[in-house]
Each structure stands twice: as structure tokens, then as C-alpha cells.
Design a protein around this motif. Structure first.
Motif, PDB file in Angstrom:
ATOM      1  N   PRO A   1       3.869  -8.340  -2.345  1.00  0.00           N
ATOM      2  CA  PRO A   1       2.155  -8.590  -1.976  1.00  0.00           C
ATOM      3  C   PRO A   1       1.737 -10.021  -2.363  1.00  0.00           C
ATOM      4  CG  PRO A   1       2.601  -7.367  -3.941  1.00  0.00           C
ATOM      5  CD  PRO A   1       4.082  -7.672  -3.517  1.00  0.00           C
ATOM      6  N   TYR A   2       2.462 -11.105  -1.524  1.00  0.00           N
ATOM      7  CA  TYR A   2       1.979 -12.422  -1.945  1.00  0.00           C
ATOM      8  C   TYR A   2       0.566 -12.645  -2.290  1.00  0.00           C
ATOM      9  CZ  TYR A   2       0.830 -13.360   2.738  1.00  0.00           C
ATOM     10  OH  TYR A   2       0.286 -13.585   3.997  1.00  0.00           O
ATOM     11  N   GLN A   3      -0.388 -11.941  -1.690  1.00  0.00           N
ATOM     12  CA  GLN A   3      -1.523 -12.298  -1.891  1.00  0.00           C
ATOM     13  C   GLN A   3      -2.229 -11.591  -3.330  1.00  0.00           C
ATOM     14  OE1 GLN A   3       0.004 -10.119   0.554  1.00  0.00           O
ATOM     15  NE2 GLN A   3      -1.078 -10.417   2.492  1.00  0.00           N
ATOM     16  N   ALA A   4      -1.310 -10.831  -4.084  1.00  0.00           N
ATOM     17  CA  ALA A   4      -1.992 -10.154  -5.224  1.00  0.00           C
ATOM     18  C   ALA A   4      -1.344 -11.225  -6.392  1.00  0.00           C
ATOM     19  CB  ALA A   4      -1.325  -8.994  -5.452  1.00  0.00           C
TER      20      ALA A   4
ATOM     21  N   ASP B   1      -8.087 -17.902   4.848  1.00  0.00           N
ATOM     22  CA  ASP B   1      -7.814 -17.014   5.837  1.00  0.00           C
ATOM     23  C   ASP B   1      -6.437 -16.284   5.551  1.00  0.00           C
ATOM     24  OD1 ASP B   1      -8.013 -20.019   7.643  1.00  0.00           O
ATOM     25  OD2 ASP B   1      -6.221 -19.438   6.557  1.00  0.00           O
ATOM     26  N   LEU B   2      -6.246 -15.939   4.427  1.00  0.00           N
ATOM     27  CA  LEU B   2      -5.123 -15.207   4.066  1.00  0.00           C
ATOM     28  C   LEU B   2      -5.012 -13.999   4.927  1.00  0.00           C
ATOM     29  CD1 LEU B   2      -4.680 -14.870   0.127  1.00  0.00           C
ATOM     30  CD2 LEU B   2      -3.098 -15.986   1.896  1.00  0.00           C
ATOM     31  N   PRO B   3      -3.719 -13.470   5.507  1.00  0.00           N
ATOM     32  CA  PRO B   3      -3.572 -12.406   6.207  1.00  0.00           C
ATOM     33  C   PRO B   3      -4.012 -11.250   5.205  1.00  0.00           C
ATOM     34  CG  PRO B   3      -1.739 -13.676   6.489  1.00  0.00           C
ATOM     35  CD  PRO B   3      -2.551 -14.416   5.729  1.00  0.00           C
ATOM     36  N   ALA B   4      -4.537 -10.223   5.399  1.00  0.00           N
ATOM     37  CA  ALA B   4      -4.979  -8.937   4.528  1.00  0.00           C
ATOM     38  C   ALA B   4      -3.861  -8.501   3.722  1.00  0.00           C
ATOM     39  CB  ALA B   4      -5.686  -8.037   5.242  1.00  0.00           C
ATOM     40  N   LEU B   5      -4.155  -7.962   2.419  1.00  0.00           N
ATOM     41  CA  LEU B   5      -3.015  -7.368   1.492  1.00  0.00           C
ATOM     42  C   LEU B   5      -2.756  -6.070   2.036  1.00  0.00           C
ATOM     43  CD1 LEU B   5      -1.325  -7.148  -0.954  1.00  0.00           C
ATOM     44  CD2 LEU B   5      -3.311  -6.592  -2.083  1.00  0.00           C
TER      45      LEU B   5
ATOM     46  N   PRO C   1       1.532 -16.144  10.485  1.00  0.00           N
ATOM     47  CA  PRO C   1       0.471 -16.386   9.363  1.00  0.00           C
ATOM     48  C   PRO C   1       1.034 -16.207   7.876  1.00  0.00           C
ATOM     49  CG  PRO C   1       0.419 -14.666  11.059  1.00  0.00           C
ATOM     50  CD  PRO C   1       1.220 -15.417  11.486  1.00  0.00           C
ATOM     51  N   HIS C   2       2.014 -15.149   8.036  1.00  0.00           N
ATOM     52  CA  HIS C   2       2.324 -15.123   6.433  1.00  0.00           C
ATOM     53  C   HIS C   2       3.216 -16.113   5.887  1.00  0.00           C
ATOM     54  CE1 HIS C   2       1.213 -10.835   6.413  1.00  0.00           C
ATOM     55  NE2 HIS C   2       1.596 -10.486   7.557  1.00  0.00           N
ATOM     56  N   ARG C   3       3.975 -16.810   6.649  1.00  0.00           N
ATOM     57  CA  ARG C   3       4.828 -17.806   6.070  1.00  0.00           C
ATOM     58  C   ARG C   3       3.833 -19.059   5.870  1.00  0.00           C
ATOM     59  NH1 ARG C   3       9.319 -20.631   9.742  1.00  0.00           N
ATOM     60  NH2 ARG C   3       9.135 -22.318   8.031  1.00  0.00           N
TER      61      ARG C   3
ATOM     62  N   THR D   1       3.713  -7.427   6.564  1.00  0.00           N
ATOM     63  CA  THR D   1       3.935  -8.371   5.207  1.00  0.00           C
ATOM     64  C   THR D   1       4.723  -9.520   5.090  1.00  0.00           C
ATOM     65  OG1 THR D   1       5.836  -7.198   4.534  1.00  0.00           O
ATOM     66  CG2 THR D   1       3.796  -5.645   4.092  1.00  0.00           C
ATOM     67  N   GLY D   2       5.375  -9.746   6.119  1.00  0.00           N
ATOM     68  CA  GLY D   2       6.217 -11.243   5.944  1.00  0.00           C
ATOM     69  C   GLY D   2       7.238 -10.947   4.961  1.00  0.00           C
TER      70      GLY D   2
END
Ligand SMILES: Cc1cc2nc3c(=O)[nH]c(=O)nc-3n(C[C@H](O)[C@H](O)[C@H](O)COP(=O)(O)OP(=O)(O)OC[C@H]3O[C@@H](n4cnc5c(N)ncnc54)[C@H](O)[C@@H]3O)c2cc1C
Length: 436
Positions: free
Chosen positions: A208-211, A197-201, A54-56, A352-353
Motif C-alpha cells: 500500500p504505497y499510499q500509506a 492525485d494519488l490513486p486511492a488506497l 497512474p500507480h507507477r 494496486t499496481g
């Protein structure tokens, strides 16, 4: 007639020689240009998990969304055939009567097979090498005679004063899309679909690629490049690069390099500018040094190809066959080995990936040399997890630690107790990841 530009691991408009070649070709022939990315197959691996985790998936989607936005700004778009893999590209080429596909060259077995499949379908393919820092044509040896030992490789290129090319300019306009593509719709209707559906930060993440500031797209990659080299961090890189916690211990370029939203020559140019302003020292040299490792693994894969995907690797003698330690592997990948230092890292990776180089070495060594696990299984788990997964660096580093790669000492075991003592003396890292 249409020229297809196939974005592979080069999802950027800046410093993209292969893309510029496609634009020139399409201009000369007065053709349309169709930017395409493949819908990647995501099969189960032999070890019971999907190849891409999921992270990738999320980080790659960010890079593609960014690319699509940039292409739209130039009046074009990004298309992704629904049918997965090269079969989808062949179908799209037929639909749009495209005779030529231009792309970057990737000298890894599966990626070379993709080119062969296109050619077998009667499509002309122009694959242009552009992913190493050093231009291949300037190397002081034949590619197939590239020194296997890294230090010999480094000495040879430094003695020959081999330098990266200057990064190329970003195109300011693109040719129109082919008229007959209008019947099909671009894959990404909206970037919201990609991020829903980003994995949670996890706030402990060191990438932290979601940020904001860490997304996979080219704009963010270039901003990080500028930010990193305008800071003092490169001046201390050699002292901090073995760190485990925080965002600043290493450059963090690898995820962007892996998807191609950043190029190695762009890093080198920014490093030059930094040295001109802030001075050069061992640390700034070490950034170049580490990027040479990246080039070396690429050249090794071109030289030895499929050997990096078999258990015996580059070893002259076949490795003794040992049963895969499935239980040990399962405990390892879920962070339940009982060794708090190793478990902390495996949890960080899954959550975190991303993982520091120091801990990649430690956990790989632990799987291979302490648990008697299969290095190919470990490499597959990294491929599943890592947002910076790069086939050359991943297979190359795993084979190195397993003793079937390019290590002149024949592989190495990292003593986890000593490593924990040297790099996590006060157990801060262990506590950070072992507390829920
Ligand atoms: C078992 C194992 C698996 C690995 N798998 C990958 C992978 O899939 N993708 C990947 O990019 N790197 C991989 N690496 C190499 C390395 O761990 C990462 O490149 C590095 O941690 C990325 O963080 P950074 O960009 O901050 O690196 P920095 O320390 O800042 O280094 C700068 C750049 O140099 C290059 N580099 C540094 N160390 C290495 C190395 N050992 N091998 C190749 N290039 C290097 C990378 O491009 C990196 O971005 C692996 C290492 C190990 C031990």
C-alpha cells in the motif's frame, strides 16, 4: 563549469557509486553540481494505453519527492527540465554550460539510446554500472558469455565465491548548484503537488504505497529494510514467498529496487547482519537466490539487448506470426476472462499496481498459453501497471514464460486450476478480489 548528475533508476544518496563519482569530479574541477531527473515521455503503446499508468506515476513521484528533500537538506535541489526526454537534458546542459553528465549505466536498448543521443549532442557522458548485486568485474566469465541458463549462472558465481561490494557511504555535503540555474525553477515546487492525485488506497493491497511505511522514497525504503531483517520473516521466506495475501509473504523490496531508493548490495549487507544474529537457513539463502535472478536478467539484457523486445525473443527460429487476440487481451487486462483465479489477480494488479510473483506467473501464462495472446502486449500492460516495473526483470520473465527467453525447458504453462488448488485452496484470494 557544471557537472550534471542525472538520477535514473538510482534515486538515493546512500550507496550510490555514480553519484559519488560525480561529486569527486565536480570537487576536483571546482565545479558546480546540478542534480537532474528527466521528465519522462509517456506515449500511447501499440495496445491502446499509456506506457506508464497512474500507480507507477505516483510511486515514482514519491521517490523523486524524497530525493528532492534529501538533496535540499544538503543545500542542493533536484531539477527536471520541462521538455520531456533526453531533449530536455540536452537543453538544460546547454543553458548551464555543462559539458559532462554523470549517471548510472543501464544496459537496456532505450536507455543505451539515451546515452547515444547525449553524446551525439556533444556532451561527455560518464555512465557507471551499479545496479546489479554482484560487481561485473568479479564475474567469472565475460559478460557476453554469461550462461543463458540461470542454474549454470548461479553455480558459476557461487563456485567463484563472487560476492556483492560493501555499500558506500552517503555524502554529507554537496557542491552548490550552478549560479545560472537560479533563473530556472526546480520542477517540484512542493511535495503536496505530487500526492494530490494519488490513486486511492485499497486496504487489500499487499504493497500500500499510499500509506506510511510504504512510500517510494529512500528513507522509507531503508526503514523497511531494517524492519524486515530485524524480524523473523527472512527465516520463513522460502515457505511464505508463494503467498498471495498480506504484506509479509515476501520481502517487498522490488518497488524500491526499481526506482533505486534501495540498492541490491544494501539488501545483501542487511541479510548478512540478519544471518549473523538469527542464523542462516534455506530461507535466508533463498533471498540471495532470488536476487541472483535479478542480476541474471540484467546480464541477459546486456547480452541480448533488443532481442528481448521482439516476439521471437532469443529463439533461434522466428516464431510463427499469429494475430493479436485483441478481445482476449482486453478481457484479460480488465479481469473479465471468466476464470476467477486469473481475474482476481488482474483486478489486484489494476487496483494496486502490485502483484505477487506467483500470480504474475499465472496471469502471464494464461494470456500466452490459454488465450493465445501476445506476450509483448502482456509485458506492456505490466509496464503500465507495476510500481516495481523493471525493464530487465519484466521482459526477461515474460519471454521466459512465453518460451522465447532463458528457460531451458522452452517456456511453461501454469495450469490455473491446479494453481488455484495449490495456492488458493479455500478461495480466499478469489473472494477477496472478485467481490466489489
Ligand atoms: C511475468 C513477470 C513479470 C515480472 N516483472 C517484474 C518487474 O517488472 N520488476 C521486478 O522487479 N520483478 C518482476 N518480476 C519478478 C518478481 O515477480 C518480482 O520481483 C517479485 O514478485 C517482487 O516481490 P518481492 O520484492 O517481494 O520479491 P521477493 O520474493 O521477496 O524476492 C526478493 C527480490 O528478488 C528479486 N526477484 C525475485 N523473483 C524474481 C524474478 N522472477 N525475476 C527477477 N528478480 C526476481 C527481486 O528483486 C525481489 O525484490 C516479474 C515476474 C514475472 C513472472
Amino acid at each position: 563549469m557544471t557537472i550534471i548528475y542525472w538520477f535514473r533508476r538510482d534515486r538515493r544518496l546512500s550507496d550510490n557509486p555514480a553519484l559519488l563519482h560525480a561529486i569527486t569530479l565536480a570537487n576536483e574541477l571546482g565545479n558546480a553540481l546540478l542534480p537532474v531527473t528527466l521528465n519522462e515521455d509517456n506515449p500511447q503503446t501499440a495496445w491502446g494505453f499509456p506506457r506508464i499508468g497512474p500507480h507507477r506515476l505516483a510511486f515514482e513521484a514519491q521517490s523523486l519527492a524524497g530525493l528532492q528533500t534529501s538533496l535540499k537538506a544538503l543545500g542542493s535541489n533536484l531539477y527536471q527540465p520541462i521538455k520531456p526526454g533526453v531533449a530536455g537534458l540536452i537543453e538544460l546542459a546547454t543553458q548551464t554550460q555543462a559539458s559532462t553528465v554523470v549517471c548510472e549505466a543501464i544496459y537496456a536498448p532505450q536507455e543505451l539510446d539515451e546515452i547515444t543521443q547525449l553524446q551525439n549532442a556533444g556532451i561527455d557522458v560518464i555512465a557507471i554500472e551499479q545496479s546489479t548485486m554482484l560487481p561485473r568485474e568479479d564475474l567469472p566469465f565475460d559478460i557476453h558469455k554469461t550462461p543463458v541458463v540461470f542454474s549454470e549462472f548461479r553455480r558459476a558465481v557461487e563456485k567463484a565465491k563472487c560476492l556483492p561490494r560493501r555499500p558506500l557511504a552517503t555524502p554529507t555535503s554537496l557542491l552548490p548548484l550552478p549560479a545560472n540555474i537560479l533563473a530556472a525553477s526546480p520542477y517540484f515546487g512542493s511535495t503536496d503537488d505530487l500526492t494530490s492525485d494519488l490513486p486511492a488506497l485499497d486496504t487489500r493491497s499487499t504493497f500500500p504505497y499510499q500509506a506510511n511505511g510504504w512510500h517510494g522514497d529512500e528513507t522509507t525504503a531503508q526503514a523497511h529494510l531494517t524492519h524486515y531483517f530485524s524480524s523473523k520473516l527472512p527465516q520463513q521466506y522460502k515457505e511464505t514467498r508463494n503467498g498471495l495475501i498480506g504484506k509479509d509473504y515476501s520481502t517487498k523490496f522490488s518497488p524500491w529496487l526499481a526506482v533505486g531508493s534501495l540498492s541490491a548490495p544494501q539488501i545483501w549487507e542487511a541479510l548478512q547482519t540478519h544471518e549473523a544474529t538469527h542464523g542462516s537457513n534455506d530461507s535466508t539463502y533463498w533471498i540471495w537466490f532470488e536476487l541472483l535472478w535479478r542480476d541474471h536478467f540484467r546480464l541477459m539484457m546486456q547480452r541480448f539487448g533488443r532481442m528481448f523486445f521482439v516476439r521471437s525473443g532469443l529463439a533461434k527460429e522466428p516464431m510463427p506470426i499469429r494475430a493479436h487476440n485483441a478481445q482476449g487481451f482486453s478481457r484479460w487486462r480488465t479481469g473479465n476472462t471468466g476464470n476467477a483465479f486469473i481475474d482476481a489477480a488482474m483486478r489486484e494488479l489494476a487496483v494496486t499496481g502490485y502483484l505477487s510473483n506467483r500470480m504474475r506467473q499465472n496471469v502471464a501464462s494464461y494470456l500466452i498459453h490459454d488465450l493465445g495472446g501476445d506476450w509483448l502486449a502482456g509485458a506492456a500492460w505490466f509496464e503500465h501497471c507495476l510500481i516495481d516495473f523493471d525493464v530487465h526483470s519484466n521482459q526477461g520473465n515474460w519471454a521466459y514464460i512465453a518460451g522465447v527467453g532463458t528457460d531451458p525447458r522452452g517456456g511453461r504453462r501454469f495450469n490455473p486450476e491446479k494453481q488455484a488448488h495449490d495456492y488458493d485452496r479455500d478461495a480466499t484470494y478469489r473472494q477477496l478480489w472478485n467481490t466489489p
